[in-house]
Design a protein around this motif. Structure first.
Motif, short mmCIF file in Angstrom:
data_model
loop_
_atom_site.label_atom_id
_atom_site.label_comp_id
_atom_site.label_asym_id
_atom_site.label_seq_id
_atom_site.Cartn_x
_atom_site.Cartn_y
_atom_site.Cartn_z
N CYS A 21 0.88 -1.17 0.00
CA CYS A 21 0.00 0.00 0.00
C CYS A 21 0.91 1.22 0.00
O CYS A 21 1.60 1.47 1.00
CB CYS A 21 -0.91 -0.01 1.23
SG CYS A 21 -1.97 1.47 1.34
N TYR A 73 0.58 9.40 -7.28
CA TYR A 73 -0.28 8.23 -7.45
C TYR A 73 -0.28 7.38 -6.18
O TYR A 73 0.60 7.49 -5.32
CB TYR A 73 0.13 7.40 -8.66
CG TYR A 73 1.50 6.75 -8.60
CD1 TYR A 73 1.66 5.43 -8.18
CD2 TYR A 73 2.63 7.46 -9.03
CE1 TYR A 73 2.91 4.84 -8.17
CE2 TYR A 73 3.87 6.86 -9.01
CZ TYR A 73 4.01 5.55 -8.59
OH TYR A 73 5.25 4.97 -8.57
N TYR A 124 -1.48 3.24 -4.76
CA TYR A 124 -1.97 1.91 -5.12
C TYR A 124 -1.99 1.00 -3.89
O TYR A 124 -1.29 1.25 -2.90
CB TYR A 124 -1.13 1.28 -6.23
CG TYR A 124 0.25 0.79 -5.81
CD1 TYR A 124 0.43 -0.49 -5.29
CD2 TYR A 124 1.36 1.61 -5.96
CE1 TYR A 124 1.69 -0.94 -4.92
CE2 TYR A 124 2.62 1.17 -5.60
CZ TYR A 124 2.79 -0.11 -5.08
OH TYR A 124 4.03 -0.56 -4.71
N THR A 148 -5.29 -5.37 -7.60
CA THR A 148 -4.61 -4.08 -7.50
C THR A 148 -5.58 -2.94 -7.74
O THR A 148 -6.30 -2.92 -8.74
CB THR A 148 -3.46 -3.98 -8.53
OG1 THR A 148 -2.56 -5.07 -8.34
CG2 THR A 148 -2.71 -2.66 -8.36
N GLY A 149 -5.59 -2.00 -6.81
CA GLY A 149 -6.33 -0.76 -6.98
C GLY A 149 -5.34 0.38 -7.08
O GLY A 149 -4.38 0.44 -6.30
N TYR A 150 -5.54 1.27 -8.04
CA TYR A 150 -4.56 2.34 -8.23
C TYR A 150 -5.21 3.56 -8.86
O TYR A 150 -6.32 3.50 -9.41
CB TYR A 150 -3.41 1.87 -9.13
CG TYR A 150 -3.85 1.51 -10.53
CD1 TYR A 150 -3.89 2.45 -11.54
CD2 TYR A 150 -4.22 0.20 -10.83
CE1 TYR A 150 -4.30 2.12 -12.82
CE2 TYR A 150 -4.63 -0.15 -12.11
CZ TYR A 150 -4.67 0.82 -13.10
OH TYR A 150 -5.09 0.47 -14.36
N LYS A 151 -4.52 4.69 -8.77
CA LYS A 151 -5.00 5.92 -9.38
C LYS A 151 -3.84 6.89 -9.52
O LYS A 151 -3.06 7.10 -8.58
CB LYS A 151 -6.10 6.55 -8.50
CG LYS A 151 -6.63 7.90 -8.99
CD LYS A 151 -7.54 7.78 -10.18
CE LYS A 151 -8.17 9.12 -10.52
NZ LYS A 151 -9.06 9.04 -11.71
N ILE A 188 -10.26 3.43 -4.77
CA ILE A 188 -9.02 2.67 -4.96
C ILE A 188 -9.12 1.31 -4.27
O ILE A 188 -8.74 0.28 -4.82
CB ILE A 188 -7.81 3.47 -4.43
CG1 ILE A 188 -7.64 4.74 -5.27
CG2 ILE A 188 -6.54 2.62 -4.46
CD1 ILE A 188 -6.61 5.72 -4.72
N GLY A 232 -9.26 -2.65 -6.08
CA GLY A 232 -8.37 -3.76 -5.75
C GLY A 232 -9.09 -4.97 -5.20
O GLY A 232 -8.81 -6.12 -5.59
N LEU A 235 -0.50 2.62 -14.58
CA LEU A 235 0.76 3.05 -13.96
C LEU A 235 1.92 2.86 -14.93
O LEU A 235 3.01 2.40 -14.55
CB LEU A 235 1.03 2.29 -12.65
CG LEU A 235 0.01 2.47 -11.53
CD1 LEU A 235 0.40 1.67 -10.30
CD2 LEU A 235 -0.17 3.94 -11.17
#
Length: 447
Positions: free
Chosen positions: A146, A173, A175, A190-193, A206, A210, A429
């Motif tokens: 994280c 960013y 994640y 996976t959660g991301y932004k 996010i 994930g 990403l």
């Protein structure tokens, strides 16, 4: 000693030493990497880096040297090291110090809204993302990472031909990789932004991204070896395109390391496929108004409706091919020599939505993830054999998750066998992007 004083003395001493033209390339960067684990700050790394590289042409040869310190001792070292290196070069390739272009495009790659953020806010953001994962689903048992990351950097190029360029960029960013366990089976997602403002980073969104991905993999099973109609999800296609994007480099073709040698103006892909290199993309991870040789960058279609229109060039490869640089002369770091690299490199989106892609597929396999790309993909031949995960599709819908399969094929053949291209272009990403595609000719090995 400030940079301008250093540069003036350096260029003077280089000229006295016999260099016909000289150039400095300067990077100044800062990054903050915050890692959260079990509601505590596991690591907090603030890194600052400064580097200057010098290169000069002497007797038609080019020599490189670099330093992190601006003092008189460094000046003598830079000149002597570059001169000795140039005199040892045996190849006859023509080298360039570029005088610059008349015009450089404006590029959005720096956002004041994310500069000078309070680290406490970034820490809280990471804590909130991790907490939201466990609040969202009780089956979240751990996280595989994280992180909240902010970085900014500045590049400056100056030479004795009058070139003076400067560009700055920044990025924020976050994640998380939640791990869930249900009935003894563990899966992750996976959660991301990527954001241009901290307000865009929504912890719930996010976390949900994930956890939902991890949940979708529960009860995965293999399928029998067979021929399947196949779609490749955007993120999986990005990983494949990343492994093979080097084949579009003119340096690779000139060294005999790419099968695209002498293939310009020929059809190398389906008419559905357009591949773009766009350094002017707003907030792209590789956006820049100029490359590391000072050449103005521009959007170009590498493959246009299936036809290879150009390879990627720096000044040296362009001279060999009797053409112009495409503005793709980049360095991997301040201490590296100039090579050929893509910027924001992607398959142009089509018109079909993701749901329409699945409807078009009807029944078959959706590949969502490839593994083993470093060892299972041969960039010279284009062959690949990769472990994969995905979903079995029936009646245009996800039927059940699939894993323990191997997908084999050839990248060059795959480009020709793309039947449909979705509109869900994604850059996960990464500076490489792709939409979901439907392709033929892949071998699926399971149980």
């Amino acid at each position: 000693m400030n940079l301008n004083e250093f540069k003036e003395i350096l260029f003077k001493k280089a000229s006295d030493a016999g260099f016909e033209h000289s150039e400095i390339y300067v990077t100044n960067s800062e990054s903050l990497n915050i890692s959260i684990y079990k509601q505590e700050v596991e690591s907090y790394n603030l890194n600052k880096s400064f580097g200057l590289s010098f290169r000069g042409i002497i007797n038609g040869k080019i020599g490189y040297s670099h330093t992190r310190i601006l003092d008189n001792g460094s000046i003598d070292m830079l000149v002597n090291t570059a001169k000795n290196a140039a005199l040892l070069i045996e190849n006859e390739d023509m080298q360039f110090i570029y005088e610059g272009d008349k015009k450089y495009q404006d590029v959005v790659c720096y956002n004041e809204a994310i500069d000078n953020l309070d680290p406490k806010d970034l820490i809280q953001l990471g804590l909130d993302i991790e907490n939201e994962c466990k609040s969202y689903n009780e089956n979240v048992v751990n996280t595989g990472g994280c992180k909240v990351i902010y970085s900014k950097g500045e590049v400056e190029i100056s030479n004795t031909k009058g070139l003076n360029l400067k560009n700055k960029e920044n990025i924020l960013y976050a994640y998380i990789v939640p791990i869930i366990e249900i009935d003894g089976q563990k899966q992750d997602g996976t959660g991301y932004k990527i954001a241009t403002d901290i307000k865009e980073l929504n912890p719930k969104e996010i976390a949900k991204m994930g956890v939902d991905e991890a949940l979708s993999k529960i009860n995965s099973k293999s399928i029998k070896t067979d021929n399947y109609k196949t779609a490749i999800y955007n993120e999986a296609m990005v990983s494949l395109l990343s492994a093979f994007c080097g084949v579009f480099s003119a340096d690779a073709t000139q060294k005999g390391l790419s099968l695209l040698k002498d293939k310009e103006n020929t059809m190398i892909a389906s008419e559905k496929v357009t591949i773009v290199d766009n350094p002017l993309l707003d907030n792209g991870l590789a956006s820049a108004p100029f490359d590391d040789e000072g050449v103005a960058t521009f959007r170009k279609e590498i493959v246009s409706k299936g036809k290879l229109t150009t390879l990627l060039h720096n000044l040296k490869t362009a001279k060999k091919a009797n053409t112009n640089s495409t503005g793709n002369g980049f360095k991997s770091s301040y201490a590296s020599t100039v090579s050929v690299s893509p910027s924001n490199f992607y398959i142009e989106k089509g018109v079909l939505s993701f749901d329409e892609i699945l409807e078009t597929l009807g029944e078959g396999l959706l590949i969502t993830e490839f593994a083993g790309l470093h060892s299972g993909a041969n960039a010279i031949t284009g062959d690949f054999s990769l472990a994969a995960k995905g979903f079995y599709i029936k009646d245009g819908k996800k039927e059940y998750p699939v894993d323990q399969i191997t997908v084999a094929g050839n990248f060059f053949n795959l480009l020709k066998q793309i039947k449909e291209v979705g509109d869900d272009l994604s850059f996960p990403l990464s500076s490489v992007g792709s939409p979901t595609i439907i392709a033929e000719g892949l071998s699926i090995a399971g149980k």
